[in-house]
Write a protein that holds these residues in place. Structure first.
Motif, mmCIF file in Angstrom:
data_model
loop_
_atom_site.group_PDB
_atom_site.id
_atom_site.type_symbol
_atom_site.label_atom_id
_atom_site.label_comp_id
_atom_site.label_asym_id
_atom_site.label_seq_id
_atom_site.Cartn_x
_atom_site.Cartn_y
_atom_site.Cartn_z
ATOM 1 N N SER A 59 0.868 -1.178 0.000
ATOM 2 C CA SER A 59 0.000 0.000 0.000
ATOM 3 C C SER A 59 0.907 1.230 0.000
ATOM 4 N N PRO A 60 0.967 1.978 -1.102
ATOM 5 C CA PRO A 60 1.990 3.014 -1.231
ATOM 6 C C PRO A 60 1.601 4.379 -0.676
ATOM 7 N N VAL A 61 2.633 5.163 -0.431
ATOM 8 C CA VAL A 61 2.516 6.602 -0.206
ATOM 9 C C VAL A 61 3.146 7.269 -1.420
ATOM 10 N N VAL A 62 2.427 8.205 -2.035
ATOM 11 C CA VAL A 62 2.928 8.886 -3.221
ATOM 12 C C VAL A 62 2.994 10.380 -2.937
ATOM 13 N N LEU A 63 4.169 10.969 -3.135
ATOM 14 C CA LEU A 63 4.379 12.390 -2.900
ATOM 15 C C LEU A 63 4.450 13.124 -4.230
ATOM 16 N N GLU A 64 3.650 14.174 -4.368
ATOM 17 C CA GLU A 64 3.698 15.022 -5.553
ATOM 18 C C GLU A 64 4.561 16.238 -5.230
ATOM 19 N N GLY A 65 5.701 16.357 -5.903
ATOM 20 C CA GLY A 65 6.612 17.446 -5.635
ATOM 21 C C GLY A 65 6.111 18.772 -6.187
ATOM 22 N N THR A 66 6.662 19.852 -5.665
ATOM 23 C CA THR A 66 6.269 21.178 -6.128
ATOM 24 C C THR A 66 6.661 21.416 -7.579
ATOM 25 N N SER A 67 7.598 20.611 -8.082
ATOM 26 C CA SER A 67 8.007 20.740 -9.486
ATOM 27 C C SER A 67 7.217 19.812 -10.402
ATOM 28 N N GLY A 68 6.250 19.080 -9.828
ATOM 29 C CA GLY A 68 5.414 18.196 -10.634
ATOM 30 C C GLY A 68 5.886 16.764 -10.702
ATOM 31 N N ASP A 69 6.986 16.438 -10.037
ATOM 32 C CA ASP A 69 7.478 15.057 -10.022
ATOM 33 C C ASP A 69 6.711 14.249 -8.984
ATOM 34 N N ASN A 142 8.909 20.916 -0.163
ATOM 35 C CA ASN A 142 9.140 20.338 -1.493
ATOM 36 C C ASN A 142 7.956 19.523 -1.993
ATOM 37 N N VAL A 143 6.888 19.429 -1.188
ATOM 38 C CA VAL A 143 5.752 18.567 -1.521
ATOM 39 C C VAL A 143 4.491 19.402 -1.703
ATOM 40 N N ARG A 144 3.863 19.241 -2.847
ATOM 41 C CA ARG A 144 2.610 19.960 -3.139
ATOM 42 C C ARG A 144 1.414 19.233 -2.546
ATOM 43 N N SER A 145 1.392 17.923 -2.696
ATOM 44 C CA SER A 145 0.312 17.104 -2.150
ATOM 45 C C SER A 145 0.803 15.676 -2.019
ATOM 46 N N ALA A 146 -0.010 14.856 -1.383
ATOM 47 C CA ALA A 146 0.369 13.453 -1.180
ATOM 48 C C ALA A 146 -0.875 12.590 -1.172
ATOM 49 N N ALA A 147 -0.692 11.335 -1.527
ATOM 50 C CA ALA A 147 -1.791 10.371 -1.489
ATOM 51 C C ALA A 147 -1.315 9.104 -0.794
ATOM 52 N N VAL A 148 -2.110 8.636 0.139
ATOM 53 C CA VAL A 148 -1.871 7.370 0.826
ATOM 54 C C VAL A 148 -2.976 6.439 0.376
ATOM 55 N N MET A 149 -2.622 5.290 -0.162
ATOM 56 C CA MET A 149 -3.654 4.458 -0.786
ATOM 57 C C MET A 149 -3.364 2.967 -0.653
ATOM 58 N N ASP A 204 -9.936 -5.170 -5.936
ATOM 59 C CA ASP A 204 -9.448 -5.271 -4.563
ATOM 60 C C ASP A 204 -9.950 -4.076 -3.747
ATOM 61 N N ASP A 205 -9.758 -4.151 -2.434
ATOM 62 C CA ASP A 205 -10.151 -3.039 -1.565
ATOM 63 C C ASP A 205 -9.510 -1.751 -2.061
ATOM 64 N N ALA A 206 -10.290 -0.686 -2.143
ATOM 65 C CA ALA A 206 -9.792 0.588 -2.675
ATOM 66 C C ALA A 206 -10.015 1.693 -1.649
ATOM 67 N N THR A 207 -8.919 2.226 -1.135
ATOM 68 C CA THR A 207 -8.964 3.292 -0.143
ATOM 69 C C THR A 207 -7.925 4.353 -0.488
ATOM 70 N N VAL A 208 -8.292 5.616 -0.350
ATOM 71 C CA VAL A 208 -7.363 6.717 -0.642
ATOM 72 C C VAL A 208 -7.537 7.815 0.404
ATOM 73 N N ALA A 209 -6.414 8.344 0.878
ATOM 74 C CA ALA A 209 -6.414 9.582 1.668
ATOM 75 C C ALA A 209 -5.589 10.595 0.886
ATOM 76 N N TYR A 210 -6.161 11.758 0.624
ATOM 77 C CA TYR A 210 -5.498 12.774 -0.189
ATOM 78 C C TYR A 210 -5.187 13.980 0.696
ATOM 79 N N CYS A 211 -3.946 14.427 0.677
ATOM 80 C CA CYS A 211 -3.497 15.544 1.524
ATOM 81 C C CYS A 211 -2.832 16.594 0.641
ATOM 82 N N CYS A 212 -3.169 17.858 0.851
ATOM 83 C CA CYS A 212 -2.515 18.909 0.070
ATOM 84 C C CYS A 212 -2.205 20.096 0.964
ATOM 85 N N TRP A 213 -1.202 20.877 0.575
ATOM 86 C CA TRP A 213 -0.738 21.996 1.384
ATOM 87 C C TRP A 213 -0.724 23.265 0.538
#
Length: 213
Positions: A59-69, A142-149, A204-213
């Motif tokens: 179950s990954p954590v994905v970080l969206e960087g301020t540069s779009g990466d 350095n992080v624009r937003s993140a998703a835990v899923m 499969d089970d599908a769950t997402v938490a979305y966080c943004c700053w």
């Protein structure tokens, strides 16, 4: 969650404490049984201008960087064990007798190597699993937003390859987690028996938490 509210507590220590406490309230159960319930873990914590993350299993954590990466933190050790049995499951369409039998053989074999040095680690009754997590820290600036899923969502990118992480985060910004989950289910509905994308079950089970700053 109560333990990790203290920013001085390492995520691994907090998880180990949680596993130990949960196990302690089930003294009547055979917690040494290989079939004891277990789960993946994905944690993201904001702390003093930083983001701490912990992942155990897929179950990954994905970080969206301020540069779009996009930085994907995940643990795919489960994919490295028992490759022959995994391949046998994927040879069958879902909802068939052959698929059910092959999946049962895989699950029984996985139980024997779960939470062992020769296998892979998940959160179960043994707090030692917390010592085998993937962990790290990122600067929140350095992080624009993140998703835990759960991997039931991330497979839209990783297995189905029907979206990029950029497209996933665009959906999250516009439609939120429910919109992303709808996209996953719509994609799976085009291949209900796993011909195009061989898998253990249709969805499969599908769950997402979305966080943004």
């Amino acid at each position: 969650m109560a333990t990790l509210a203290d920013p001085s507590v390492a995520l691994t220590d907090g998880l180990a404490s949680a596993l130990e406490r949960v196990a302690a309230i089930h003294p009547e159960c055979d917690l040494g049984n290989p079939g004891t319930p277990s789960a993946t873990v994905a944690v993201l914590r904001q702390r003093y201008g930083a983001l701490d993350y912990l992942v155990l299993a897929d179950s990954p954590v994905v970080l969206e960087g301020t540069s779009g990466d996009h930085t994907v933190i995940t643990d795919l050790r489960v994919d490295e064990v028992l490759p022959e049995l995994r391949a046998e499951v994927e040879r069958h369409e879902t909802h068939t007798l052959g698929h059910r039998e092959a999946l049962q053989r895989l699950v029984l074999a996985q139980r024997l190597v779960r939470n062992t040095p020769d296998g892979y680690w998940v959160a179960g009754a043994n707090p030692e699993a917390a010592r085998h997590c993937v962990t790290g820290t990122a600067k929140i600036s350095n992080v624009r937003s993140a998703a835990v899923m759960s991997d039931g969502v991330s497979r839209l990118v990783t297995e189905y390859k029907m979206a990029t992480w950029e497209q996933v985060f665009t959906t999250l910004r516009i439609e939120g987690p429910s919109g992303l989950i709808r996209e996953v289910r719509k994609t799976e509905a085009t291949d209900p028996t796993g011909r195009r994308w061989p898998r253990y079950k249709s969805g499969d089970d599908a769950t997402v938490a979305y966080c943004c700053w």
